[in-house]
Each structure stands twice: as C-alpha cells, then as structure tokens.
Design a protein around this motif. Sequence first.
Motif, mmCIF file in Angstrom:
data_model
loop_
_atom_site.group_PDB
_atom_site.id
_atom_site.type_symbol
_atom_site.label_atom_id
_atom_site.label_comp_id
_atom_site.label_asym_id
_atom_site.label_seq_id
_atom_site.Cartn_x
_atom_site.Cartn_y
_atom_site.Cartn_z
ATOM 1 N N ALA A 254 7.853 33.761 28.093
ATOM 2 C CA ALA A 254 6.467 34.684 28.660
ATOM 3 C C ALA A 254 6.161 33.743 28.435
ATOM 4 N N ALA A 255 6.235 33.426 27.075
ATOM 5 C CA ALA A 255 4.385 32.957 26.372
ATOM 6 C C ALA A 255 4.677 31.604 25.960
ATOM 7 N N ASP A 256 5.927 30.708 26.247
ATOM 8 C CA ASP A 256 6.172 28.937 26.357
ATOM 9 C C ASP A 256 5.693 29.433 28.009
ATOM 10 N N TRP A 257 6.054 29.751 28.631
ATOM 11 C CA TRP A 257 5.891 29.236 29.945
ATOM 12 C C TRP A 257 4.645 29.516 30.248
ATOM 13 N N GLU A 258 3.837 30.111 29.781
ATOM 14 C CA GLU A 258 2.211 30.248 30.401
ATOM 15 C C GLU A 258 1.576 29.263 28.936
ATOM 16 N N ARG A 259 1.909 29.118 27.953
ATOM 17 C CA ARG A 259 0.824 28.008 27.156
ATOM 18 C C ARG A 259 1.344 26.481 27.963
ATOM 19 N N TYR A 260 2.880 26.123 28.645
ATOM 20 C CA TYR A 260 3.009 24.901 28.770
ATOM 21 C C TYR A 260 3.591 24.681 30.116
ATOM 22 N N ASP A 261 1.830 24.577 31.128
ATOM 23 C CA ASP A 261 2.586 24.588 32.648
ATOM 24 C C ASP A 261 3.109 23.596 32.781
ATOM 25 N N LEU A 262 3.997 23.106 32.574
ATOM 26 C CA LEU A 262 5.118 21.768 33.159
ATOM 27 C C LEU A 262 6.003 22.460 32.979
ATOM 28 N N HIS A 263 6.646 21.682 34.320
ATOM 29 C CA HIS A 263 8.550 22.083 34.097
ATOM 30 C C HIS A 263 8.946 21.045 34.816
ATOM 31 N N ILE A 264 10.074 20.883 34.784
ATOM 32 C CA ILE A 264 11.064 19.838 35.247
ATOM 33 C C ILE A 264 11.202 20.763 37.010
ATOM 34 N N PRO A 265 10.995 18.889 37.810
ATOM 35 C CA PRO A 265 10.931 19.343 39.177
ATOM 36 C C PRO A 265 12.352 20.171 39.710
ATOM 37 N N GLY A 266 12.486 20.997 40.346
ATOM 38 C CA GLY A 266 13.419 22.166 40.971
ATOM 39 C C GLY A 266 13.674 22.748 39.935
ATOM 40 N N ALA A 267 13.015 23.039 38.994
ATOM 41 C CA ALA A 267 14.170 24.202 37.738
ATOM 42 C C ALA A 267 13.965 25.435 38.182
ATOM 43 N N LEU A 268 14.591 25.526 38.078
ATOM 44 C CA LEU A 268 14.833 27.739 38.287
ATOM 45 C C LEU A 268 13.975 28.264 36.587
ATOM 46 N N ARG A 269 13.505 28.991 36.798
ATOM 47 C CA ARG A 269 13.206 29.513 35.224
ATOM 48 C C ARG A 269 13.543 31.184 35.114
ATOM 49 N N MET A 270 14.256 31.361 34.427
ATOM 50 C CA MET A 270 15.248 32.205 34.042
ATOM 51 C C MET A 270 15.030 32.478 32.511
#
Length: 117
Positions: free
Chosen positions: A27-43
């Motif tokens: 959760a901390a890294d998800w909040e810190r970096y608000d970018l992700h690979i298109p279509g990625a599922l977060r788990m």
Amino acid sequence: MEPIIVCAELYMRLGDDEVLVLDCRDAADWERYDLHIPGALRMTSAEVARDHHMLPDDELIVLCGCSPDGRDTRRVCRLLRMKGREAVCLDGGLLAWVTGGFPTERHTRAPVAAMPR
C-alpha cells in the motif's frame, strides 16, 4: 533465480489475452508512486498468497514491483510456480518500465482524511 521478462518483451505482449500483469506493491509504494503498467491488476504479496487459486492457470503471470533487483516479487513468483502457474518477474520492476519510457497509467490515490478544525 526466478525467470524474468524484459520490459520490451512485455510491452510487445501487453493486451495479449495470454498475459496477466500483477502489480505486487504494498500500500505504501502504491500510494508513493501513482503509476502502473496499463491493464495491471493490483494484488499485494499477501493477497496473492491467499487468493492464488483465483488467478488464471493458462496465462503468463508477470509480477511487477518497485525493487529494481526484483526482491519484492521473487517470493511471489516462487509461490505461484509451486502452485503450477507460469509466472515471471519483470526485469528491473516498475522503475525499469518507467525509465525505459514504456506506457503507464495513473491510478487514483486514496483520499486524505481532513484534519479536524
């Protein structure tokens, strides 16, 4: 050492029905970096460990995290491979993806609670 996929190869396979990208940041890294690979599922790793049976068994599962050396995804990769899934780690993680100029999407950050007055 767990198998890897390089960013350029993943880019060529994005949108392929036979590839699932899992963003395993906490959760901390998800909040810190608000970018992700298109279509990625977060788990998170804990969610993958608990719910691995819900993941497809006929797709290549690409694990992505924040650590350039992949230490945050290697354990998840081993777990999935032990459970019979075809899993690989993204070489260099999200940092390599972003610095390589590959496409990203922004995700919404959790709202910050207002301070009482």
